[in-house]
Design a protein around this motif. Structure first.
Motif, short mmCIF file in Angstrom:
data_model
loop_
_atom_site.label_atom_id
_atom_site.label_comp_id
_atom_site.label_asym_id
_atom_site.label_seq_id
_atom_site.Cartn_x
_atom_site.Cartn_y
_atom_site.Cartn_z
N UNK A 118 0.93 -1.22 -0.11
CA UNK A 118 0.16 0.12 0.01
C UNK A 118 0.93 1.04 0.05
N UNK A 119 0.31 2.05 -0.52
CA UNK A 119 0.97 3.78 -0.44
C UNK A 119 1.37 3.80 1.10
N UNK A 120 2.68 4.62 1.04
CA UNK A 120 3.32 5.18 2.23
C UNK A 120 3.13 6.37 2.59
N UNK A 121 2.79 6.91 3.51
CA UNK A 121 2.50 8.34 3.82
C UNK A 121 3.74 8.85 4.74
N UNK A 122 3.96 10.23 4.37
CA UNK A 122 4.93 11.09 5.04
C UNK A 122 4.26 12.34 5.47
N UNK A 123 3.97 12.21 6.78
CA UNK A 123 3.18 13.16 7.27
C UNK A 123 4.03 14.46 7.70
N UNK A 124 3.26 15.82 7.56
CA UNK A 124 4.08 17.10 7.67
C UNK A 124 4.48 17.08 9.02
N UNK A 125 5.65 17.79 9.21
CA UNK A 125 6.14 18.05 10.57
C UNK A 125 6.20 19.45 11.25
N UNK A 126 5.69 19.56 12.17
CA UNK A 126 5.34 20.96 12.96
C UNK A 126 6.31 20.98 14.22
N UNK A 127 7.18 21.99 14.16
CA UNK A 127 8.01 22.32 15.31
C UNK A 127 6.96 23.46 16.22
N UNK A 128 6.51 22.85 17.43
CA UNK A 128 5.69 23.62 18.44
C UNK A 128 6.53 24.88 19.09
N UNK A 129 7.93 24.44 19.06
CA UNK A 129 8.83 25.25 19.76
C UNK A 129 10.06 25.00 18.99
N UNK A 130 10.99 25.71 18.87
CA UNK A 130 12.37 25.56 18.48
C UNK A 130 13.37 26.41 19.02
N UNK A 131 14.16 26.02 19.89
CA UNK A 131 15.61 26.74 20.35
C UNK A 131 16.55 26.35 20.00
N UNK A 132 17.51 27.49 19.70
CA UNK A 132 18.80 26.99 19.23
C UNK A 132 19.69 27.30 20.27
N UNK A 175 19.96 22.06 18.87
CA UNK A 175 18.63 22.33 18.69
C UNK A 175 17.94 21.80 19.89
N UNK A 176 16.60 22.53 20.18
CA UNK A 176 15.85 21.69 21.07
C UNK A 176 14.37 22.02 20.65
N UNK A 177 13.70 20.86 20.24
CA UNK A 177 12.37 21.17 19.81
C UNK A 177 11.19 20.08 19.99
N UNK A 178 10.27 20.60 20.43
CA UNK A 178 8.75 19.70 20.36
C UNK A 178 8.35 19.50 18.94
N UNK A 179 8.38 18.24 18.46
CA UNK A 179 8.00 18.22 17.20
C UNK A 179 6.79 17.12 17.03
N UNK A 180 5.82 17.42 16.67
CA UNK A 180 4.68 16.81 16.21
C UNK A 180 4.25 16.85 14.75
N UNK A 181 3.35 15.80 14.27
CA UNK A 181 3.15 15.47 12.99
C UNK A 181 1.78 15.44 12.71
N UNK A 182 1.21 16.01 11.45
CA UNK A 182 -0.09 16.46 10.92
C UNK A 182 -0.88 14.99 10.58
N UNK A 183 -1.87 14.96 11.11
CA UNK A 183 -2.84 13.73 10.81
C UNK A 183 -3.27 13.52 9.52
N UNK A 184 -3.58 14.77 8.58
CA UNK A 184 -4.01 14.42 7.59
C UNK A 184 -3.37 15.42 6.51
N UNK A 185 -2.07 15.88 6.61
CA UNK A 185 -1.30 16.51 5.59
C UNK A 185 -0.06 15.68 5.41
N UNK A 186 0.10 15.10 4.15
CA UNK A 186 1.25 14.00 4.01
C UNK A 186 1.37 14.00 2.67
N UNK A 187 2.60 13.70 2.25
CA UNK A 187 3.28 13.17 0.89
C UNK A 187 2.79 11.72 0.92
#
Length: 287
Positions: A2-16, A27-39
């Motif tokens: 089946x097709x493989x999905x690559x969800x969009x990544x969102x950095x809720x914060x990003x400290x350098x 870096x220091x980041x809290x990273x989440x992924x979109x449920x329905x936005x994907x390649x």
């Protein structure tokens, strides 16, 4: 398969938080992924690797040399690691905007590695896989896991967040401009920041927003200086009814707003499409 999905990544914060002698930023980041936005990637057995790019953002993805595409680089790296001389015809449906700070290329590369491990029954060790992923890019290890995680170091430290985040809704907004990550880091002038406090356990929406408001994206000022449309997008998003926090993801140019209500987020997305029709706007939740 089946097709493989690559969800969009969102950095809720990003400290350098620093920089190594070799120039790599810490870096220091809290990273989440979109449920329905994907390649979306599909694989057809073939004597060698090839890549066909389709979808709404295919033109931007096809603008460079195909051999430099992260999907092909990832596929060939896995083939070398597995001692394989065959390949696949890969179709990549690009639904994530390019140059937006949503990790589209990294997510695609990570998805290709996951898919080929499954298709070939590969048994890469954790250390070998982690080294392969990191060589492809700093965001690729966290995108391989595609789950809420804390991303630290140069991308080599990825820790799953073991406390559930409260339910919230995201509006992603990309102005009609893109950024180049190395240029944004190069334009950054502020002192290095500190590591954020840990995600509060069992926090409700209000407490989570209060905690997140104490964090930031340390690349915002540099990205806005290079791409003024980002500041315009942040200001526009901040003024939408129900938006509790507006911030840039990654090195831009995409910004996001956090909403408690699905209805408020939906209406805000409609307002974006009405008043900024040239921008890309999409409401989502996290995986």
């Amino acid at each position: 398969m089946p097709a493989v999905f690559a969800p969009a990544k969102i950095n809720l914060y990003l400290h350098v938080t620093g920089r190594r002698d070799n120039g790599y930023h810490l870096l220091d980041s809290l990273t989440v992924f979109a449920r329905d936005i994907a390649d979306r990637l599909t694989f057809t057995p073939a004597p060698s690797f090839s890549l066909n790019i389709t979808g709404p953002f295919a033109d931007a993805s096809n603008s460079g040399l195909m051999e430099d595409n992260l999907v092909l680089r990832a596929a060939k790296a896995v083939a070398r690691a597995c001692g394989r001389d065959d390949g696949f015809s890969i179709t990549l449906e690009k639904n994530i905007p390019m140059g937006a700070g949503l990790g589209g290329g990294s997510a695609d590369a990570a998805a290709a590695v996951r898919a080929l491990e499954q298709l070939w029954g590969a048994e890469l060790g954790d250390a070998e896989r982690d080294a392969l992923l990191l060589k492809l890019g700093a965001d690729v290890p966290v995108c391989y896991r595609a789950a809420t995680s804390r991303f630290e170091g140069i991308g080599d430290v990825v820790t799953p967040v073991d406390t559930a985040l409260p339910e919230f809704h995201l509006l992603l907004l990309c102005p009609d401009a893109h950024t180049v990550t190395k240029d944004v880091f190069g334009a950054r002038e502020k002192a290095f920041g500190e590591r954020a406090a840990d995600v509060p356990r069992g926090a409700g929406f209000e407490d989570f927003i209060s905690w997140l408001s104490l964090t930031r994206n340390d690349l915002e000022d540099a990205a806005q200086a290079l791409t003024p449309q980002i500041k315009e997008a942040l200001n526009f998003l901040s003024e939408l009814s129900g938006c509790r926090l507006a911030r840039m993801s990654g090195s831009g140019s995409c910004v996001f707003g956090i909403f408690e209500s699905a209805e408020a987020c939906r209406i805000a997305a409609e307002d974006c499409r009405k008043f900024r029709p040239q921008w890309w706007a999409q409401a989502t939740q996290i995986l």
